[in-house]
Design an enzyme around this catalytic site. Structure first.
Site, PDB file in Angstrom:
ATOM      1  N   GLN A   1       1.399   3.983   7.003  1.00  0.00           N
ATOM      2  CA  GLN A   1       2.290   3.294   6.366  1.00  0.00           C
ATOM      3  C   GLN A   1       4.066   3.607   6.381  1.00  0.00           C
ATOM      4  O   GLN A   1       4.057   4.510   6.702  1.00  0.00           O
ATOM      5  CB  GLN A   1       2.155   3.665   4.768  1.00  0.00           C
ATOM      6  CG  GLN A   1       2.536   2.771   3.705  1.00  0.00           C
ATOM      7  CD  GLN A   1       2.480   3.496   2.305  1.00  0.00           C
ATOM      8  OE1 GLN A   1       3.155   4.633   2.063  1.00  0.00           O
ATOM      9  NE2 GLN A   1       2.197   2.873   1.421  1.00  0.00           N
TER      10      GLN A   1
ATOM     11  N   TYR B   1      10.523   1.820  -3.952  1.00  0.00           N
ATOM     12  CA  TYR B   1      11.295   2.293  -2.752  1.00  0.00           C
ATOM     13  C   TYR B   1      12.143   1.308  -2.301  1.00  0.00           C
ATOM     14  O   TYR B   1      12.188   0.132  -3.080  1.00  0.00           O
ATOM     15  CB  TYR B   1      10.510   2.945  -1.697  1.00  0.00           C
ATOM     16  CG  TYR B   1       9.802   4.100  -2.276  1.00  0.00           C
ATOM     17  CD1 TYR B   1      10.405   5.345  -2.541  1.00  0.00           C
ATOM     18  CD2 TYR B   1       8.157   4.162  -2.584  1.00  0.00           C
ATOM     19  CE1 TYR B   1      10.033   6.627  -3.122  1.00  0.00           C
ATOM     20  CE2 TYR B   1       7.591   5.394  -3.022  1.00  0.00           C
ATOM     21  CZ  TYR B   1       8.612   6.499  -3.472  1.00  0.00           C
ATOM     22  OH  TYR B   1       8.113   7.658  -3.836  1.00  0.00           O
TER      23      TYR B   1
ATOM     24  N   ARG C   1       1.956  -3.369   0.766  1.00  0.00           N
ATOM     25  CA  ARG C   1       1.764  -2.926  -0.516  1.00  0.00           C
ATOM     26  C   ARG C   1       2.811  -3.186  -1.548  1.00  0.00           C
ATOM     27  O   ARG C   1       3.974  -3.232  -1.472  1.00  0.00           O
ATOM     28  CB  ARG C   1       1.756  -1.245  -0.312  1.00  0.00           C
ATOM     29  CG  ARG C   1       1.171  -0.719  -1.636  1.00  0.00           C
ATOM     30  CD  ARG C   1       1.469   0.807  -1.741  1.00  0.00           C
ATOM     31  NE  ARG C   1       0.294   1.554  -2.415  1.00  0.00           N
ATOM     32  CZ  ARG C   1       0.392   2.683  -2.784  1.00  0.00           C
ATOM     33  NH1 ARG C   1       1.409   3.431  -2.457  1.00  0.00           N
ATOM     34  NH2 ARG C   1      -0.682   3.452  -3.539  1.00  0.00           N
TER      35      ARG C   1
ATOM     36  N   GLY D   1      -7.394   7.418  -4.332  1.00  0.00           N
ATOM     37  CA  GLY D   1      -6.367   8.348  -3.819  1.00  0.00           C
ATOM     38  C   GLY D   1      -6.770   9.655  -4.091  1.00  0.00           C
ATOM     39  O   GLY D   1      -7.548  10.322  -3.330  1.00  0.00           O
ATOM     40  N   ARG D   2      -6.597  10.312  -5.415  1.00  0.00           N
ATOM     41  CA  ARG D   2      -6.639  11.409  -5.697  1.00  0.00           C
ATOM     42  C   ARG D   2      -7.974  12.087  -5.184  1.00  0.00           C
ATOM     43  O   ARG D   2      -8.387  12.879  -5.005  1.00  0.00           O
ATOM     44  CB  ARG D   2      -6.138  12.157  -6.930  1.00  0.00           C
ATOM     45  CG  ARG D   2      -4.777  11.815  -7.042  1.00  0.00           C
ATOM     46  CD  ARG D   2      -4.150  12.036  -8.425  1.00  0.00           C
ATOM     47  NE  ARG D   2      -2.749  12.255  -8.433  1.00  0.00           N
ATOM     48  CZ  ARG D   2      -1.880  12.750  -9.217  1.00  0.00           C
ATOM     49  NH1 ARG D   2      -2.221  13.532 -10.041  1.00  0.00           N
ATOM     50  NH2 ARG D   2      -0.520  12.274  -9.146  1.00  0.00           N
TER      51      ARG D   2
HETATM   52  C1  8OZ Z   1       4.432  10.968  -4.641  1.00  0.00           C
HETATM   53  C2  8OZ Z   1       5.146  11.751  -4.349  1.00  0.00           C
HETATM   54  C3  8OZ Z   1       6.003  11.487  -3.287  1.00  0.00           C
HETATM   55  C4  8OZ Z   1       5.915  10.028  -2.820  1.00  0.00           C
HETATM   56  C5  8OZ Z   1       4.702   6.707  -3.536  1.00  0.00           C
HETATM   57  C6  8OZ Z   1       5.005   7.679  -1.529  1.00  0.00           C
HETATM   58  O1  8OZ Z   1       4.558   6.845  -4.693  1.00  0.00           O
HETATM   59  C7  8OZ Z   1       5.080   7.886  -2.627  1.00  0.00           C
HETATM   60  C8  8OZ Z   1       4.966   9.149  -3.277  1.00  0.00           C
HETATM   61  C9  8OZ Z   1       4.216   9.473  -4.201  1.00  0.00           C
HETATM   62  O2  8OZ Z   1       4.124   5.529  -3.088  1.00  0.00           O
END
Ligand code: 8OZ
Length: 368
Positions: free
Chosen positions: A108, A190, A237, A327-328
């Site tokens: 990713q 992001y 994503r 995920g988790r």
């Molecule tokens: C949790 C902690 C740090 C980064 C995301 C890359 O939410 C993350 C991330 C998640 O996509």
């Protein structure tokens, strides 16, 4: 003797192979990207990561933890990178270990944009973003613990081609490292989502304002990455409804429908959709129907957000998704696919080791 299959699993195609680009995945279950913060301070992963990912290789596809495309793209301590030769050598251990176990793994590609802090930036400079708008209610995870985020510096128009080039460079490095493909992280507040969203993009140049302008950098990044990999080994994503890292859009539906239509000519293999708020409500009231994105896109649809076996089976039965991310549950269950298939109980992960530590809480969860 073959393993028992639970009644729920037996009536679903979740555990059947599926074609993704040039690959036939063993099943439709995807290990979601999970930040685990165990690379070294230069962003180099090693044997520890190789062991962790190989333990989880029975997923149809693994998507690596978010990986910084450049020093500027970093926002959290001990996250891995994919710009240097040392990082490529480190990642080779992982790709080989996963392939030796018959798995598939995409890397990713990540640039955090404003979700960073001068402590984590080259030369202690300000993090960059489309506009000088600070993320509220969010802290940076630095070497000295949590610190408030700062107001980022707005990127000059002339700098944007350099960021696109950083994505292309990282994409090439991912290929050298032996990954099977790459996923562009345009979700969770992001950098790329900061351009898409009117809450964070106040630009007046060709990268801000209209939908065409706000989607421009994402299309340019996709173009650059597809030139390295071919569209059939690239996914993206998206999180149209998330509020993570203080992101948001006044009207996301036309933005994301336009984006997906602009992506169609690249023939990407999938869109990976965080359905609802990241880690939260999948169907917030008033939100647009994400199935519209699925119908508008010409590749596969990967669903993500707190899926359980029951929800995944239902999503397949109603044909709401092609691939389902977990995920988790993968953290404490390296053999998650087998456990889901057999209806075996799931182990509970320890949140205190999600983003800290070494082997503890990482590679020491046993398979059944
Ligand atoms: C949790 C902690 C740090 C980064 C995301 C890359 O939410 C993350 C991330 C998640 O996509």
């Amino acid at each position: 003797m073959s393993k028992p299959v639970s009644a729920l699993a037996a009536k679903s195609d979740l555990f059947d192979p599926i074609v993704l680009g040039p690959y036939t995945l063993a099943n439709r279950i995807v290990m979601a990207p999970l930040t685990r913060s165990r690379a070294d301070d230069e962003g180099v992963p090693g044997e520890l990561q190789a062991t962790y990912y190989a333990q989880r290789a029975s997923a149809g596809l693994i998507i690596s933890e978010a990986t910084n495309i450049s020093p500027q793209g970093k926002g959290y301590i001990r996250t891995p990178g994919i710009w240097s030769k040392e990082q490529v050598e480190g990642w080779k251990l992982t790709t080989k270990a996963v392939h030796d176990r018959g798995g598939r793994i995409y890397l990713q590609l990540w640039h955090v944009g404003r979700v960073s802090h001068p402590d984590l930036q080259p030369g202690g400079s300000l993090p960059v973003a489309p506009s000088a708008v600070r993320a509220e209610n969010q802290q940076a995870y630095t070497y000295e613990g949590f610190k408030p985020l700062v107001t980022p510096r707005a990127l000059e128009t002339a700098e944007i081609s350099g960021i696109v080039a950083d994505y292309a460079h990282a994409a090439k490095r991912a290929k050298e490292a032996g990954f099977d493909g790459v996923e562009i992280h345009a979700a969770n507040g992001y950098l790329l989502q900061q351009f898409l969203s009117d809450k964070t993009n106040k630009r007046t140049d060709q990268y801000g304002g209209s939908i065409e302008n706000r989607t421009r950098i994402v299309v340019e990044v996709v173009d650059a990455v597809v030139k390295v990999w071919g569209g059939d080994r690239v996914g993206i994503r998206l999180a149209p409804l998330t509020k993570f890292a203080d992101i948001g859009d006044s009207n996301p539906e036309p933005v994301y429908l336009s984006l997906v239509e602009q992506l169609n000519p690249f023939k990407l293999s999938y869109i990976h959709v965080v359905e609802g708020d990241t880690g939260g409500d999948r169907n917030p009231s008033g939100a647009f129907d994400l199935q519209k994105l699925r119908r508008a896109f010409n590749g596969l649809y990967m669903a993500n957000n707190n899926y359980t076996l029951e929800l995944a089976v239902e999503a397949r039965a109603e044909n709401l998704a092609d691939l389902i991310c977990f995920g988790r549950p993968f953290i404490a269950n390296p053999d998650l696919v087998e456990r889901l298939r057999e209806g075996a109980p799931l182990a509970t992960p320890d949140p205190s080791t999600f983003y800290a530590g070494e082997a503890k809480g990482y590679t020491d969860y046993p398979a059944l």
